[in-house]
Design a protein around this motif. Structure first.
Motif, PDB file in Angstrom:
ATOM      1  N   SER A  71       1.276  -0.896   0.239  1.00  0.00           N
ATOM      2  CA  SER A  71       0.041  -0.124  -0.044  1.00  0.00           C
ATOM      3  C   SER A  71       1.027   1.385  -0.035  1.00  0.00           C
ATOM      4  O   SER A  71       1.986   1.577   0.538  1.00  0.00           O
ATOM      5  N   MET A  72       0.318   2.159  -0.721  1.00  0.00           N
ATOM      6  CA  MET A  72       1.034   3.541  -1.206  1.00  0.00           C
ATOM      7  C   MET A  72       0.784   3.974   0.695  1.00  0.00           C
ATOM      8  O   MET A  72       0.145   4.420   1.264  1.00  0.00           O
ATOM      9  N   GLY A  73       1.766   4.709   0.871  1.00  0.00           N
ATOM     10  CA  GLY A  73       2.122   5.668   2.379  1.00  0.00           C
ATOM     11  C   GLY A  73       1.212   7.181   2.205  1.00  0.00           C
ATOM     12  O   GLY A  73       1.000   6.927   0.727  1.00  0.00           O
ATOM     13  N   LEU A  74       1.586   7.631   2.732  1.00  0.00           N
ATOM     14  CA  LEU A  74       0.797   8.871   3.397  1.00  0.00           C
ATOM     15  C   LEU A  74       1.603  10.059   3.373  1.00  0.00           C
ATOM     16  O   LEU A  74       2.584  10.167   4.737  1.00  0.00           O
ATOM     17  N   ILE A  75       1.784  11.436   2.640  1.00  0.00           N
ATOM     18  CA  ILE A  75       2.938  12.151   3.353  1.00  0.00           C
ATOM     19  C   ILE A  75       1.702  13.673   3.886  1.00  0.00           C
ATOM     20  O   ILE A  75       0.342  14.220   3.128  1.00  0.00           O
ATOM     21  N   VAL A  76       1.514  14.147   5.721  1.00  0.00           N
ATOM     22  CA  VAL A  76       0.710  15.014   5.761  1.00  0.00           C
ATOM     23  C   VAL A  76       1.616  15.838   5.972  1.00  0.00           C
ATOM     24  O   VAL A  76       2.565  16.185   6.387  1.00  0.00           O
ATOM     25  N   TYR A  77       1.351  17.284   5.438  1.00  0.00           N
ATOM     26  CA  TYR A  77       2.338  18.658   4.617  1.00  0.00           C
ATOM     27  C   TYR A  77       0.828  19.453   5.855  1.00  0.00           C
ATOM     28  O   TYR A  77       0.076  19.679   5.227  1.00  0.00           O
ATOM     29  N   VAL A  78       1.540  20.419   6.460  1.00  0.00           N
ATOM     30  CA  VAL A  78       0.624  21.099   7.379  1.00  0.00           C
ATOM     31  C   VAL A  78       1.090  22.911   7.005  1.00  0.00           C
ATOM     32  O   VAL A  78       1.900  22.595   7.008  1.00  0.00           O
ATOM     33  N   SER A  79       0.227  23.267   6.861  1.00  0.00           N
ATOM     34  CA  SER A  79       0.334  25.185   6.471  1.00  0.00           C
ATOM     35  C   SER A  79      -0.267  25.561   7.128  1.00  0.00           C
ATOM     36  O   SER A  79      -1.653  25.225   7.695  1.00  0.00           O
ATOM     37  N   PRO A  80       0.010  27.032   7.791  1.00  0.00           N
ATOM     38  CA  PRO A  80      -0.314  27.877   8.319  1.00  0.00           C
ATOM     39  C   PRO A  80      -1.595  28.269   8.288  1.00  0.00           C
ATOM     40  O   PRO A  80      -2.527  29.432   8.006  1.00  0.00           O
ATOM     41  N   LEU A  81      -1.362  28.566   6.498  1.00  0.00           N
ATOM     42  CA  LEU A  81      -2.934  28.950   6.185  1.00  0.00           C
ATOM     43  C   LEU A  81      -3.465  27.922   4.073  1.00  0.00           C
ATOM     44  O   LEU A  81      -2.779  27.564   4.158  1.00  0.00           O
ATOM     45  N   LYS A  82      -4.252  28.434   4.737  1.00  0.00           N
ATOM     46  CA  LYS A  82      -6.145  27.635   3.526  1.00  0.00           C
ATOM     47  C   LYS A  82      -4.912  28.234   1.994  1.00  0.00           C
ATOM     48  O   LYS A  82      -4.949  27.155   1.199  1.00  0.00           O
ATOM     49  N   ALA A  83      -4.985  29.585   1.933  1.00  0.00           N
ATOM     50  CA  ALA A  83      -4.225  29.923   0.548  1.00  0.00           C
ATOM     51  C   ALA A  83      -2.549  29.372   0.440  1.00  0.00           C
ATOM     52  O   ALA A  83      -2.373  28.621  -0.902  1.00  0.00           O
ATOM     53  N   LEU A  84      -1.969  29.043   1.214  1.00  0.00           N
ATOM     54  CA  LEU A  84      -0.694  28.028   0.813  1.00  0.00           C
ATOM     55  C   LEU A  84      -1.432  26.533   0.488  1.00  0.00           C
ATOM     56  O   LEU A  84      -0.540  26.306  -0.369  1.00  0.00           O
ATOM     57  N   ILE A  85      -2.574  26.187   0.997  1.00  0.00           N
ATOM     58  CA  ILE A  85      -2.587  24.478   0.772  1.00  0.00           C
ATOM     59  C   ILE A  85      -3.326  24.677  -0.652  1.00  0.00           C
ATOM     60  O   ILE A  85      -2.888  24.334  -1.489  1.00  0.00           O
ATOM     61  N   ASN A  86      -3.834  25.410  -1.320  1.00  0.00           N
ATOM     62  CA  ASN A  86      -3.738  25.801  -2.798  1.00  0.00           C
ATOM     63  C   ASN A  86      -3.132  26.014  -3.653  1.00  0.00           C
ATOM     64  O   ASN A  86      -3.531  25.513  -4.374  1.00  0.00           O
ATOM     65  N   ASP A  87      -2.033  26.727  -3.380  1.00  0.00           N
ATOM     66  CA  ASP A  87      -0.897  26.806  -4.004  1.00  0.00           C
ATOM     67  C   ASP A  87      -0.425  25.691  -3.647  1.00  0.00           C
ATOM     68  O   ASP A  87       0.091  25.392  -5.374  1.00  0.00           O
TER      69      ASP A  87
END
Length: 757
Positions: A71-87
């Protein structure tokens, strides 16, 4: 491609890099590749904005996901801003689609359908904010372990934005709780452009850990800068304008290149400008029109002021408006409109903004950055400047604007010293020396501990006090500095506030109020929204303002251009009751500013005592520096630290805000009315003498450091963070002191001056 790290990457990622036309990997990507791919250490990746930090983490992390069997693993990326997530979604989706790795943005604007799909697959890349991660843990309860069972990495973007804050402590706790749920450690990768202390950054990423620290060695494109001064006349007639800038004022400046050499930063000529902020706006209009830029005033109010002034000038000159506002009080739609205007290149756009555009939202490269007034911190200034000079061969451009009042017979000592100019100069100078404030990472953060206690109970359906303490407060846990005695005191108080109850088995559950608060969407954020206090005199409301220092009854504040004495502080109603008083130069209480570090004030003092005149000062700023130095010499501040002013005395410490506030507390404890303000502490003498103040300083120098309870006994307005209202008084005082006071530095200063007496 001559690269060791490149050949470690998955072949599909290599083909993507070739197709994108990369000539080589960046320095930080070369360093990070083998370390991240090994996945056996935590890593801090520090490099300038637009230097490839994100790819340095994601390319080897995705390679590891593709190399895993089963099974493929998971990378959890945590950002302080929703806009950064969208970027990031936009940047990753193209690559990950070719790799057949799903990318899942998760925040308040994402549909429930998309979230349900992720929960069914639980692999790929999850892009999430701390608040959404909090909601996931609270609402998914015992399934948290299954959701994150394949977690391969935590990637924390904009690490510096989390360190030392309630939100950062929340994130530490959330990562720790996920690891507890899955029964193993997950490698953590922190990304940051601005860090004053790499050791503190590593400790923040995992308390008690030993993260590998990687820093880019790539040189930037250099820095072109100017500090421009504007003098406000004491009195002016209606319609009066200031004199036109002379040639030196227009053209002063220097390039601080990575190599040697100096070139001038050209400034456009123009007609005389109106007095006040209008003069700054007129200069900005002349030099910025036709290009993309960022302008940083120091408050939301000033953002609105300068946006209005600049767009009014566009109207007057019958040209298209190209100045856009951006701050936290604006709607999401307006902020996005500004970001879109900056990204597209067909029409020039300049954003007038607060710190909302400091972080890594993709707005493309801007030509220059303007700072109006002294910046909140050196680190903040560096983060802002990182938006400029991103194109190959183009230097970053900084224009700093300072305003000083014309000196008159009633001017106070701080005006005479031209503090605004010299502080800005000190910060710019430290910036060019690559010095940044170390994060204040030793705070108690009891406010967030309250939230996390309630959150764990929500996740598990109840927990014993022992379980909570072991999970959250054990030595290597996020709140590891909390003693068992303090935790018991906290839990009992939460019971008294009806946030917790204990069932017959001894487990803690949500109380009546606790259940109500946890079930509201606002629970997931650990930070408090900016709250303003009403300022009331008699039956009149004078206005409202955010207040960022503790208040005591009898203290003086400056508001609406007048001096007021504090009669009472009603913390529940967020109201400060005052009456009119006069005299002196009270400190200004206002939101938006940072807390100044001692190194900045020390550098200010060095400039006062030096002869050098930096070439990047314009003519007026040079005059301000000369006037400040003359006043410094006249008042003999190289050797003296006392300035008398009527029935008050100023102790000019040249310390930062945290030690100055602690010194004010020490004097208040000894019966004085003392208030920190700039590089000094102001003491009201009343019927007492200066010798009494000196005696009090001498006593403080030899006495044992007082307990925090006693030191902050009379302080009001200590509730700063979201859950401070739920803390017992003792823990409230301790958490405030840990985040805002530096008692050791204050006492060291008292000992130093006592030896000189």
């Amino acid at each position: 491609m001559e690269s060791g790290a490149f050949h470690l990457l998955d072949e599909r990622i290599q083909r993507f890099i070739w197709a994108e036309g990369w000539e080589s990997l960046r320095d930080i990507q070369e360093q990070a590749g083998p370390v991240v791919l090994a996945a056996d250490k935590d890593v801090v990746i520090a490099a300038a904005t637009a230097s490839g930090k994100t790819e340095a983490a994601f390319l080897p992390a995705l390679t590891r996901l593709l190399q895993e069997e089963g099974s493929m693993g998971l990378i959890v990326y945590v950002s302080p801003l929703k806009a950064l997530i969208n970027d990031q979604f936009g940047r990753l989706d193209k690559l990950c689609e070719q790799l057949e790795v799903p990318v899942w943005p998760w925040h308040g604007d994402i549909s429930s359908t998309s979230k349900t799909k992720f929960l069914s697959k639980r692999c790929g890349v999850l892009l999430i904010t701390p608040e959404s991660l909090e909601a996931l843990l609270c609402n998914r309860g015992t399934s948290v372990g299954a959701i994150f069972e394949r977690a391969a990495y935590f990637i924390v973007d904009e690490l510096h934005a989390f360190i030392g804050s309630e939100r950062g402590k929340q994130l530490q706790s959330l990562m720790h709780r996920v690891e507890h749920a899955i029964g193993r450690k997950v490698p953590r990768i922190g990304l940051s452009a601005t860090l004053g202390d790499m050791g503190l950054a590593a400790q923040f990423l995992r308390p008690g850990g030993d993260a590998v620290v990687l820093q880019s060695s790539e040189a930037g494109n250099g820095l072109s800068l100017i500090i421009k001064g504007f003098e406000e006349p004491l009195v002016r007639g209606a319609g009066e304008t200031a004199p036109a800038a002379n040639q030196e004022e227009r053209d002063g400046g220097v390039v601080l290149a990575e190599s040697s050499g100096a070139d001038q930063l050209d400034e456009a000529q123009g007609p005389p400008e109106p007095v006040g902020p209008g003069r700054i706006a007129a200069h900005l209009f002349r030099v910025l029109r036709g290009s993309n830029n960022l302008i940083f005033p120091n408050s939301r109010r000033e953002v609105e002021r300068y946006t209005h002034l600049l767009n009014t000038m566009c109207e007057r000159h019958q040209v298209p408006a190209e100045f856009w506002p951006h701050h936290g009080s604006l709607s999401k739609e307006i902020r996005i409109e500004t970001e879109v205007a900056l990204k597209q290149r067909e029409v020039p756009a300049t954003a007038i903004c607060t710190s909302t555009l400091e972080l890594g939202i993709d707005i493309g490269a801007v030509k220059s950055v303007a700072q109006i007034g002294s910046p909140p911190s050196v680190a903040s200034l560096r983060q802002r400047l990182g938006r400029s000079g991103r194109r190959k061969g183009e230097p970053a451009i900084l224009r700093a604007y300072v305003q000083e009042q014309q000196i008159g017979p009633k001017s106070n000592w701080s005006s005479e010293l031209r503090l605004e100019t010299v502080e800005t100069l000190a910060m710019v100078d430290l910036l060019t020396r690559d010095w940044f404030e170390p994060p204040r990472a030793g705070g108690a953060h009891f406010s967030t501990l309250v939230q996390q206690v309630l959150s764990v109970i929500a996740q598990q359906g109840g927990a014993s006090a022992t379980e909570l303490y072991q999970l959250l407060c054990a030595p290597a846990a996020p709140f590891g500095g909390t003693s068992k005695k303090e935790f018991v005191e906290l839990v009992r108080h939460l019971g008294e506030r009806e946030l917790l109850v204990q069932d017959s088995s001894g487990d803690l559950l949500h109380g009546r109020l606790g259940e109500k608060l946890v079930n509201h969407y606002s629970f997931y954020a650990a930070f408090a929204a900016d709250e303003e206090f009403r300022i009331v005199a008699g039956t009149s409301t004078l206005g409202s303002m955010p207040i960022n220092q503790m208040l005591t009854v009898g203290q003086r504040i400056l508001f609406a251009g007048k001096t007021w004495k504090v009669e009472n502080v009603d913390e529940e109603q967020k109201t400060v009751y005052v009456h009119r008083t006069g005299g002196g130069a009270p400190p200004l209480f206002a939101g938006g500013g940072g807390r100044t570090h001692t190194r900045v004030r020390e550098r200010m003092r060095e400039f006062y005592e030096a002869q050098e005149v930096p070439s990047y000062l314009d003519a007026q700023a040079k005059a301000f520096l000369a006037e400040g130095r003359a006043a410094y010499g006249r008042r003999k501040l190289a050797a003296e630290f006392l300035i008398e002013q009527g029935r008050q005395v100023h102790l000019v410490t040249w310390l930062g805000d945290a030690p100055n506030e602690a010194l004010a507390c020490l004097l208040t404890r000894r019966g004085f009315e003392a208030t920190p303000g700039g590089p000094a502490v102001e003491v009201q003498l009343g019927t007492r003498r200066i010798s009494d103040v000196l005696d009090a300083l001498g006593d403080a120098a030899v006495d044992e450091a007082p307990p925090l309870d006693m030191l902050l006994e009379d302080a009001k307005n200590l509730q700063r963070e979201k859950w401070d209202w739920a803390l017992p008084p003792n823990l409230l005082r301790r958490t405030y002191a840990s985040l805002n006071l530096d008692l050791d530095e204050a006492l060291a200063w008292t000992r130093q001056v006592s030896r000189r007496q």
